[in-house]
Motif scaffolding. Sequence first.
Motif, mmCIF file in Angstrom:
data_model
loop_
_atom_site.group_PDB
_atom_site.id
_atom_site.type_symbol
_atom_site.label_atom_id
_atom_site.label_comp_id
_atom_site.label_asym_id
_atom_site.label_seq_id
_atom_site.Cartn_x
_atom_site.Cartn_y
_atom_site.Cartn_z
ATOM 1 N N GLY A 1 -17.633 -23.130 -23.002
ATOM 2 C CA GLY A 1 -17.681 -23.666 -24.354
ATOM 3 C C GLY A 1 -18.570 -22.877 -25.291
ATOM 4 N N LEU A 2 -19.366 -21.960 -24.733
ATOM 5 C CA LEU A 2 -20.270 -21.140 -25.545
ATOM 6 C C LEU A 2 -19.854 -19.673 -25.594
ATOM 7 C CD1 LEU A 2 -23.697 -22.604 -24.361
ATOM 8 C CD2 LEU A 2 -22.596 -22.985 -26.562
ATOM 9 N N LEU A 3 -18.690 -19.356 -25.055
ATOM 10 C CA LEU A 3 -18.271 -17.959 -24.970
ATOM 11 C C LEU A 3 -18.206 -17.287 -26.336
ATOM 12 C CD1 LEU A 3 -15.471 -17.874 -22.245
ATOM 13 C CD2 LEU A 3 -17.676 -16.698 -22.197
ATOM 14 N N TYR A 4 -17.792 -18.035 -27.348
ATOM 15 C CA TYR A 4 -17.561 -17.421 -28.651
ATOM 16 C C TYR A 4 -18.785 -17.463 -29.554
ATOM 17 C CZ TYR A 4 -12.789 -17.575 -27.031
ATOM 18 O OH TYR A 4 -11.659 -17.408 -26.279
ATOM 19 N N ARG A 5 -19.936 -17.791 -28.980
ATOM 20 C CA ARG A 5 -21.171 -17.792 -29.758
ATOM 21 C C ARG A 5 -22.036 -16.565 -29.483
ATOM 22 N NH1 ARG A 5 -23.953 -23.605 -30.771
ATOM 23 N NH2 ARG A 5 -22.108 -24.827 -31.314
ATOM 24 N N GLY A 6 -21.574 -15.708 -28.587
ATOM 25 C CA GLY A 6 -22.340 -14.516 -28.297
ATOM 26 C C GLY A 6 -23.628 -14.784 -27.534
ATOM 27 N N ILE A 7 -23.639 -15.869 -26.742
ATOM 28 C CA ILE A 7 -24.829 -16.241 -25.984
ATOM 29 C C ILE A 7 -24.743 -15.651 -24.582
ATOM 30 C CG2 ILE A 7 -26.132 -18.206 -25.046
ATOM 31 C CD1 ILE A 7 -25.095 -19.853 -27.388
ATOM 32 N N ALA A 8 -25.877 -15.139 -24.088
ATOM 33 C CA ALA A 8 -25.910 -14.520 -22.765
ATOM 34 C C ALA A 8 -25.560 -15.527 -21.677
ATOM 35 C CB ALA A 8 -27.296 -13.930 -22.502
ATOM 36 N N GLY A 9 -25.030 -15.021 -20.557
ATOM 37 C CA GLY A 9 -24.562 -15.877 -19.476
ATOM 38 C C GLY A 9 -25.614 -16.819 -18.940
#
Length: 227
Positions: A109-117
């Motif tokens: 759900g956070l893939l498109y926010r540019g947040i690290a794994g």
Amino acid sequence: MSAAVLLADVSKSYPSPTPVNALVDISLRIETGETVAITGPSGSGKSTMLNILGTLEVPTTGSVAIDGIDASTLTDDALSALRANCIGFVFQQFHLLRHLSILDNVATGLLYRGIAGKERRSAARDALERVGLAERSGHHPGQLSGGEQQRAAIARAIVGNPSLVLADEPTGNLDSVSGESVIELLRGLAGPSTTVVVITHDTRVAASMHRRVVLSDGRIVDDSGAR
């Protein structure tokens, strides 16, 4: 304070192959923190309303604002960013990836926010805690009941703390007990910074929300929160 959702004179028409007026002159204001059911019979415009509220479609006429942001002024990239940052979607079909753990499903759900794994997985653990699935984080979707899978889908929707949660028939594939649990969970998400809108044909689900908006033939025919 800006409304969580503001529709002004929204209409949506589909010209072919047979002309359809899916929504007609819809004006609707939803305040932050409300829980709202949008209901009506099949063909009333509920699905189109979901797509308009989620900025997945643009209205033929009228305007849509989410958290005070006029969606009609945004580029496609800006609309994608608005959805990624402000809107969480929950669907009747859970749309969980069978080959991923529940933790990793929620983290998507956070893939498109540019947040690290690492940060995505940390946020996913927190979201699973909120929905009561912390102990199931290492399981795969096939190892969970239907109600648990929907809870995981809700965790994925809220992992980024969206201001608007849109749920489309979230109890449609669940038994009555699991459905009531999911609705109670959705109701509990609403608060000072989160608004919950449920699209449903189920009168029991609609009655459980604080406000009910009824559609018929693309028009609002009743609104329990109308001022």
